[in-house]
Design a protein around this motif. Structure first.
Motif, short mmCIF file in Angstrom:
data_model
loop_
_atom_site.label_atom_id
_atom_site.label_comp_id
_atom_site.label_asym_id
_atom_site.label_seq_id
_atom_site.Cartn_x
_atom_site.Cartn_y
_atom_site.Cartn_z
N THR A 5 16.30 3.09 118.68
CA THR A 5 15.12 2.93 117.84
C THR A 5 13.96 3.71 118.47
N TYR A 6 13.02 4.09 117.63
CA TYR A 6 11.89 4.91 118.07
C TYR A 6 10.59 4.27 117.59
N THR A 7 9.63 4.20 118.52
CA THR A 7 8.31 3.71 118.14
C THR A 7 7.26 4.56 118.81
N LYS A 8 6.14 4.78 118.14
CA LYS A 8 5.05 5.55 118.73
C LYS A 8 3.91 4.60 119.05
N ALA A 9 3.54 4.55 120.32
CA ALA A 9 2.48 3.65 120.77
C ALA A 9 1.12 4.19 120.35
N SER A 10 0.32 3.34 119.74
CA SER A 10 -1.01 3.75 119.30
C SER A 10 -2.05 3.58 120.40
N GLU A 14 -0.08 -1.35 123.60
CA GLU A 14 1.14 -1.33 122.80
C GLU A 14 2.29 -0.69 123.59
N ALA A 18 5.84 -2.55 124.84
CA ALA A 18 7.17 -2.02 124.53
C ALA A 18 7.95 -1.74 125.81
N THR A 45 15.66 1.87 123.08
CA THR A 45 14.37 2.11 122.43
C THR A 45 13.60 3.19 123.15
N VAL A 47 9.83 4.93 123.45
CA VAL A 47 8.42 4.66 123.18
C VAL A 47 7.65 5.95 123.36
#
Length: 326
Positions: A5-10, A14, A18, A45, A47
């Motif tokens: 999974t991929y998420t971009k920290a704002s 955050e 993660a 994951t 980040v």
């Protein structure tokens, strides 16, 4: 490549949240993506931290420099203060990788990159760095490019970073931010020798994020430079390298900072060389005598015995370049 999974920290909070949950930080991705493609790394994951505010090069109150972890290699090498105060950093970066990779790769990612040992990257080979307790195929295999300093029975892989050698020589500090707050780790203690746990390569705690690398203020005038010896002149890792910084006042060497790359399991500080230089007047004879100590403690393998003499010659040559021969 395995699913992830991929998420971009704002923001930083955050990202840390993660990371605490096991996410792997990624910016340029020039190393991690390759390792994922080869199934050496299988993070669940990723980040993305490229949006975090760590892209500045700033002067410190004491006269040093702080380089943000997300500053690209190209940006750091070209920065006027880096070039003026610490040319050894600029040169080490410019001698690394290709221009395209330097545009993508970050300072934080560069010092975190993993070894280029072919056995580490071959998932069918024995490698205790990749699979604890499985052995080290390089010890009895083809080990021409491997380490002669800082090795153990469990690992003989070299650290590939050029700028890490400059940071080691200059005695930089790594700034970290984690769930428990900020802390600062001397560069000499950030990258870890393999010992019996070669898979643990940095002194990072779970969820910690590199925010910057700080270079201390050193006495002026300071001359410095980086020499890299390799099989070809571009896009190649070092067989040996030397980062040298010298403060000479009144015709006497007052301070010396020397480290080597391509020969150690971590960037290898050379205190014996430094001690031989301090208090002496620059001369060709001094460079030769000091460089003889560069390989003290070396444990060469079958195919890399040549690195002992090559390291000594590399250090001597760079001392001559930076310090002159008079």
């Amino acid at each position: 490549m395995h699913p992830f999974t991929y998420t971009k920290a704002s923001d930083t909070r955050e990202a840390l949240d993660a990371g605490r949950r096991g996410g792997r930080y990624i910016a340029g991705g020039t190393t991690l993506v390759d390792l994922m493609r080869e199934t050496v790394e299988r993070p669940e994951t990723l980040v993305d931290i490229t949006g975090l505010p760590m892209r500045a090069v700033t002067a410190t109150k004491r006269g040093g420099l702080r380089i943000g972890a997300l500053v690209s290699m190209t940006e750091a090498a070209a920065h006027p203060q880096v070039r003026a105060l610490y040319p050894v950093i600029s040169q080490s970066l410019e001698l690394s990788a290709s221009a395209q990779l330097r545009n993508m790769a970050t300072i934080g990612g560069n010092i975190m990159q993993r070894t280029r040992c072919t056995y580490f990257r071959d998932v069918t080979a024995a490698c205790s760095k990749r699979e604890p307790g499985s052995g080290c195929a390089a010890r009895e295999g083809h080990n021409r490019a491997h380490a002669i300093l800082g090795t153990s029975d469990h690992c003989v892989a070299t650290h590939p970073s050029d700028v890490a050698v400059a940071f080691a020589a200059l005695e930089a500090t790594v700034h970290l931010l984690g769930p428990d707050g900020e802390r600062h780790v001397p560069f000499a203690g950030f990258l870890l020798k393999p010992g019996s746990t070669p898979g643990r390569e940095q002194s990072l705690r779970k969820g910690e994020l590199i925010t910057a690398v700080e270079i201390p203020a050193l006495a002026r005038p300071l001359k410095s430079g980086y020499l890299k010896v390799r099989d070809r002149q571009s896009y190649e890792f070092a067989l040996t390298s030397a980062a040298v910084a010298l403060h000479v006042r009144g015709g006497v060497i007052r301070e010396a900072k020397v480290a080597a790359g391509g020969v150690g399991t971590v960037p290898w500080k050379l205190p014996a060389v430094e001690e031989h230089l301090v208090g002496e007047r620059p001369s060709a004879a001094l460079w030769t005598a000091a460089a003889r100590t560069a390989a003290d403690g070396a444990r060469p393998l079958t195919h890399n015995r040549f690195k002992v003499e090559l390291l000594q010659r590399t250090v001597e040559r760079q001392l001559r370049i930076v310090g002159g021969t008079k």
